[in-house]
Design an enzyme around this catalytic site. Structure first.
Site, PDB file in Angstrom:
ATOM      1  N   CYS A   1      17.325  26.881 -24.520  1.00 40.35           N
ATOM      2  CA  CYS A   1      18.520  27.304 -25.244  1.00 40.35           C
ATOM      3  C   CYS A   1      19.177  26.062 -25.838  1.00 40.35           C
ATOM      4  O   CYS A   1      19.445  25.098 -25.128  1.00 40.35           O
ATOM      5  CB  CYS A   1      19.485  28.017 -24.299  1.00 40.35           C
ATOM      6  SG  CYS A   1      21.066  28.456 -25.062  1.00 40.35           S
TER       7      CYS A   1
ATOM      8  N   CYS B   1      12.026  38.282 -31.241  1.00 46.16           N
ATOM      9  CA  CYS B   1      12.245  37.678 -32.546  1.00 46.16           C
ATOM     10  C   CYS B   1      13.477  36.784 -32.415  1.00 46.16           C
ATOM     11  O   CYS B   1      14.606  37.281 -32.346  1.00 46.16           O
ATOM     12  CB  CYS B   1      12.457  38.789 -33.568  1.00 46.16           C
ATOM     13  SG  CYS B   1      12.661  38.223 -35.246  1.00 46.16           S
TER      14      CYS B   1
END
Length: 140
Positions: A54, A128
């Site tokens: 992240c 996605c």
């Protein structure tokens, strides 16, 4: 960004702290659930072996061995690195029903997951994910 019901983020920062840490484009996607334009992201066609973290908090999200070519304009993965790596929640924005993918650690927006599209992957899922939501740490 709306809080995730029933889950508490492990990484908690104020909106101002996120704004100071992230670029305006990163903030728009990660903290305001924006989307980068297709085929413009840094990792769309990347084949480098490594771990995708992240960009907001550094938590491991995906591994390169689950990345595949979906030709959709964004990096695609068929499975998160860990069962707690991501959170999923219903997204009814833009006049459709989708499943939003959030970082399990800081609850930043990553993208969406789709099922049943016929890709030859073990899970029949396509995570996605916006490149700008990720940071690739290459295998050494």
């Amino acid at each position: 960004m709306k809080p995730v019901v029933g889950a508490t983020p492990r990484v908690v920062k104020s909106e101002q702290e996120w704004r100071e840490q992230l670029s305006p484009d990163e903030f728009a996607v990660l903290r305001q659930a924006g989307t980068e334009r297709p085929f413009t992201g840094e990792y769309t066609d990347t084949k480098t072996t490594g771990v995708y973290e992240c960009r907001a908090c550094g938590a491991e999200l995906f591994r390169s061995d689950t990345k595949f070519d979906s030709h959709c304009g964004w990096p695609s993965f068929y499975d998160p690195a860990d069962s707690d790596a991501v959170l999923l929640r219903e997204d009814r924005s833009m006049g459709m029903k989708r499943i939003e993918v959030l970082c399990g650690s800081c609850h930043s927006h990553l993208g969406h997951v789709f099922e049943g599209e016929g890709y030859p992957t073990p899970t029949d899922q396509r995570y996605c994910i916006n490149s700008i939501s990720l940071k690739l740490v290459p295998e050494s």
